[in-house]
Design a protein around this motif. Structure first.
Motif, mmCIF file in Angstrom:
data_model
loop_
_atom_site.group_PDB
_atom_site.id
_atom_site.type_symbol
_atom_site.label_atom_id
_atom_site.label_comp_id
_atom_site.label_asym_id
_atom_site.label_seq_id
_atom_site.Cartn_x
_atom_site.Cartn_y
_atom_site.Cartn_z
ATOM 1 N N THR A 43 0.832 -1.210 0.000
ATOM 2 C CA THR A 43 0.000 0.000 0.000
ATOM 3 C C THR A 43 0.862 1.253 0.000
ATOM 4 O O THR A 43 0.352 2.363 0.162
ATOM 5 C CB THR A 43 -0.919 0.014 1.243
ATOM 6 N N ASP A 44 2.155 1.100 -0.217
ATOM 7 C CA ASP A 44 3.095 2.225 -0.130
ATOM 8 C C ASP A 44 3.368 2.890 -1.473
ATOM 9 O O ASP A 44 4.050 3.924 -1.516
ATOM 10 C CB ASP A 44 4.426 1.766 0.471
ATOM 11 N N TYR A 45 2.878 2.303 -2.567
ATOM 12 C CA TYR A 45 3.217 2.821 -3.891
ATOM 13 C C TYR A 45 1.959 2.951 -4.751
ATOM 14 O O TYR A 45 0.982 2.223 -4.566
ATOM 15 C CB TYR A 45 4.215 1.899 -4.588
ATOM 16 N N ALA A 46 2.017 3.872 -5.716
ATOM 17 C CA ALA A 46 0.863 4.139 -6.565
ATOM 18 C C ALA A 46 0.846 3.287 -7.826
ATOM 19 O O ALA A 46 -0.220 2.952 -8.342
ATOM 20 C CB ALA A 46 0.827 5.620 -6.947
ATOM 21 N N VAL A 47 2.037 2.956 -8.344
ATOM 22 C CA VAL A 47 2.125 2.144 -9.567
ATOM 23 C C VAL A 47 3.121 1.007 -9.335
ATOM 24 O O VAL A 47 4.080 1.153 -8.573
ATOM 25 C CB VAL A 47 2.564 2.997 -10.778
ATOM 26 N N PRO A 48 2.925 -0.148 -9.991
ATOM 27 C CA PRO A 48 3.764 -1.314 -9.720
ATOM 28 C C PRO A 48 5.091 -1.355 -10.478
ATOM 29 O O PRO A 48 5.961 -2.140 -10.126
ATOM 30 C CB PRO A 48 2.876 -2.482 -10.153
ATOM 31 N N GLU A 49 5.246 -0.530 -11.495
ATOM 32 C CA GLU A 49 6.442 -0.623 -12.336
ATOM 33 C C GLU A 49 7.720 -0.495 -11.507
ATOM 34 O O GLU A 49 7.858 0.405 -10.682
ATOM 35 C CB GLU A 49 6.423 0.469 -13.407
ATOM 36 N N GLY A 50 8.658 -1.411 -11.743
ATOM 37 C CA GLY A 50 9.963 -1.356 -11.099
ATOM 38 C C GLY A 50 10.024 -1.953 -9.713
ATOM 39 O O GLY A 50 11.119 -2.085 -9.151
ATOM 40 N N LEU A 51 8.893 -2.322 -9.129
ATOM 41 C CA LEU A 51 8.870 -2.733 -7.726
ATOM 42 C C LEU A 51 9.074 -4.231 -7.507
ATOM 43 O O LEU A 51 8.928 -4.710 -6.379
ATOM 44 C CB LEU A 51 7.532 -2.324 -7.092
ATOM 45 N N PHE A 52 9.428 -4.973 -8.558
ATOM 46 C CA PHE A 52 9.572 -6.422 -8.455
ATOM 47 C C PHE A 52 10.948 -6.827 -8.978
ATOM 48 O O PHE A 52 11.319 -6.465 -10.088
ATOM 49 C CB PHE A 52 8.450 -7.112 -9.232
ATOM 50 N N PHE A 53 11.676 -7.574 -8.171
ATOM 51 C CA PHE A 53 13.053 -7.892 -8.525
ATOM 52 C C PHE A 53 13.109 -9.027 -9.548
ATOM 53 O O PHE A 53 12.488 -10.078 -9.354
ATOM 54 C CB PHE A 53 13.835 -8.302 -7.282
ATOM 55 N N PRO A 80 8.211 10.129 -13.643
ATOM 56 C CA PRO A 80 7.441 9.943 -12.403
ATOM 57 C C PRO A 80 7.515 8.558 -11.797
ATOM 58 O O PRO A 80 7.126 8.380 -10.632
ATOM 59 C CB PRO A 80 6.006 10.267 -12.836
ATOM 60 N N SER A 81 7.989 7.570 -12.549
ATOM 61 C CA SER A 81 8.091 6.210 -12.012
ATOM 62 C C SER A 81 9.178 5.458 -12.766
ATOM 63 O O SER A 81 9.657 5.912 -13.815
ATOM 64 C CB SER A 81 6.755 5.464 -12.162
ATOM 65 N N PRO A 82 9.585 4.305 -12.255
ATOM 66 C CA PRO A 82 10.507 3.464 -13.014
ATOM 67 C C PRO A 82 9.892 3.067 -14.362
ATOM 68 O O PRO A 82 8.674 3.167 -14.560
ATOM 69 C CB PRO A 82 10.695 2.242 -12.114
ATOM 70 N N ILE A 83 10.738 2.599 -15.265
ATOM 71 C CA ILE A 83 10.260 2.190 -16.593
ATOM 72 C C ILE A 83 10.530 0.713 -16.862
ATOM 73 O O ILE A 83 10.201 0.213 -17.935
ATOM 74 C CB ILE A 83 10.905 3.043 -17.704
ATOM 75 N N SER A 84 11.140 0.018 -15.900
ATOM 76 C CA SER A 84 11.441 -1.404 -16.075
ATOM 77 C C SER A 84 11.754 -2.014 -14.721
ATOM 78 O O SER A 84 11.765 -1.313 -13.702
ATOM 79 C CB SER A 84 12.645 -1.597 -17.024
ATOM 80 N N LEU A 85 12.018 -3.307 -14.732
ATOM 81 C CA LEU A 85 12.429 -4.014 -13.522
ATOM 82 C C LEU A 85 13.951 -4.112 -13.523
ATOM 83 O O LEU A 85 14.525 -4.929 -14.245
ATOM 84 C CB LEU A 85 11.828 -5.427 -13.483
ATOM 85 N N PRO A 86 14.642 -3.285 -12.752
ATOM 86 C CA PRO A 86 16.108 -3.294 -12.782
ATOM 87 C C PRO A 86 16.694 -4.424 -11.952
ATOM 88 O O PRO A 86 16.145 -4.815 -10.918
ATOM 89 C CB PRO A 86 16.470 -1.936 -12.167
ATOM 90 N N GLY A 87 17.827 -4.947 -12.410
ATOM 91 C CA GLY A 87 18.535 -5.977 -11.675
ATOM 92 C C GLY A 87 19.531 -5.382 -10.697
ATOM 93 O O GLY A 87 19.636 -4.152 -10.548
ATOM 94 N N ASN A 88 20.283 -6.246 -10.064
ATOM 95 C CA ASN A 88 21.204 -5.810 -9.018
ATOM 96 C C ASN A 88 22.298 -4.890 -9.546
ATOM 97 O O ASN A 88 22.676 -3.915 -8.893
ATOM 98 C CB ASN A 88 21.825 -7.045 -8.351
ATOM 99 N N ASP A 89 22.838 -5.205 -10.734
ATOM 100 C CA ASP A 89 23.910 -4.378 -11.290
ATOM 101 C C ASP A 89 23.432 -2.955 -11.562
ATOM 102 O O ASP A 89 24.159 -1.987 -11.320
ATOM 103 C CB ASP A 89 24.446 -5.004 -12.588
ATOM 104 N N ALA A 90 22.216 -2.816 -12.075
ATOM 105 C CA ALA A 90 21.677 -1.482 -12.354
ATOM 106 C C ALA A 90 21.413 -0.721 -11.055
ATOM 107 O O ALA A 90 21.652 0.485 -10.975
ATOM 108 C CB ALA A 90 20.395 -1.601 -13.175
ATOM 109 N N LEU A 91 20.924 -1.417 -10.030
ATOM 110 C CA LEU A 91 20.709 -0.774 -8.733
ATOM 111 C C LEU A 91 22.024 -0.251 -8.161
ATOM 112 O O LEU A 91 22.108 0.893 -7.684
ATOM 113 C CB LEU A 91 20.075 -1.759 -7.755
#
Length: 329
Positions: free
Chosen positions: A149-159, A278-289
């Motif tokens: 419930t902490d975010y408005a859109v799901p993009e980028g929030l899943f590893f 306004p939000s992420p555009i993809s699911l980034p991996g560890n190297d990108a983080l």
């Protein structure tokens, strides 16, 4: 009464043992060497006899009466867990009892790829025949509400990673695992960040990581690309990154970005709007983080692709234009 039942099954096992090998049977592999593993399911609410019959019905050479006697005499009656299992070569009846009591379910795997969008992740989850699809009819917003419930859109929030689950598990389990994994990786990277970075929150860093993930497949260049974008943010220069424009175009993108696409004013057009989208555009991996939160220190403000997967970095516009003329025009 319990003593009489135990005595009954003790005599039953002894009688069956005289005919079928008893203790020897319980310690012998059920499947012959070289046989493939056999999957079977135990339905919820099954009694012990039904469990034994369900296993035997899958062409597994298990004598139901002997197996029932074995379970009762080991005191495990009523402890068997419903679910999907895989009987592997070398498994004995004794080992099978332990597997059923511990709930060692058959493991399935689902791979989420770095750089995928959340839409692509949903398509992969929905296509998995091993999952129970509890979220397929939900909107993105409704699905996210069941995870966080902490975010408005799901993009980028899943590893992006390989996730293991018991066959028949709810697809919501995968989403929750992937979300928890992303929050953990993001927090770890945030705690080790370069304190001079212009990000106001971990979410902004996640957004940057998602752009870096889409800008290059070269792990060795992610730190430099992050350095370029950070330098631009610090001086208020437009990011001017194509992946954000493409993301903002959605289904309208047909493989090419045209001039009018770069001129269109959308929240994700970093050629028109300053700062991060306004939000992420993809699911980034560890190297990108890690690149987003510990970028290379550089004075570069520009980069252009050579065409071989690598880039040329420049600190001033004349050098950048020469690189563009050489490699792009």
């Amino acid at each position: 009464m319990k003593f009489l039942k135990t005595l009954f099954w003790l005599f039953a096992l002894a009688a069956l043992g005289a005919a079928g090998g008893g203790a020897h049977w319980a310690s012998q592999p059920i499947l012959a060497p070289g046989q493939p593993a056999v999957e079977f399911a135990i339905a919820p609410g099954s009694g012990l006899r039904s469990v034994a019959e369900q296993i035997a019905s899958q062409d597994i050479a298990l004598q139901p009466l002997l197996f029932e006697a074995l379970v009762r005499l080991t005191g495990k009656d009523g402890q068997i867990k419903a679910g999907h299992y895989a009987l592997k070569p070398g498994t004995t009846p004794q080992r099978l009892v332990g597997q059923l009591v511990r709930g060692e379910f058959a493991q399935e795997a689902l791979v989420i790829i770095e750089g995928w969008t959340f839409r692509q992740m949903r398509e992969a989850v929905a296509a998995s025949p091993a999952l129970k699809h509890d979220t397929v009819a939900l909107s993105d917003k409704e699905l996210l509400a069941k995870v966080s419930t902490d975010y408005a859109v799901p993009e980028g929030l899943f590893f992006p990673d390989t996730y293991l689950f018991a066959k028949g598990a709810s697809d919501l389990q995968v989403y929750r695992q992937a979300h928890a994994a992303m929050l953990k990786r993001l927090q770890q990277a945030w705690e080790q960040r370069d304190l001079s970075l212009p990000y106001k929150s971990p979410y902004e860093a996640l957004t940057m990581a998602s752009i870096i993930e889409k800008e290059t497949g070269q792990k060795t260049e992610r730190g430099m690309i992050a350095g370029v974008f950070v330098n631009r943010l610090k001086i208020g220069m437009l990011l001017q990154t194509d992946p954000t424009v493409i993301y903002g175009m959605g289904d309208k993108f047909q493989g090419n970005i045209r001039k009018r696409d770069l001129l269109a004013d959308t929240p994700f057009n970093t050629y028109r709007r300053a700062g991060l989208p306004p939000s992420p555009i993809s699911l980034p991996g560890n190297d990108a983080l890690n690149a987003a939160l510990r970028p290379d220190r550089t004075d570069a403000l520009y980069f252009v692709a050579r065409g071989d997967g690598t880039s040329v970095f420049s600190s001033n516009l004349p050098d950048h234009n020469r690189a563009v003329n050489r490699y792009q025009r």
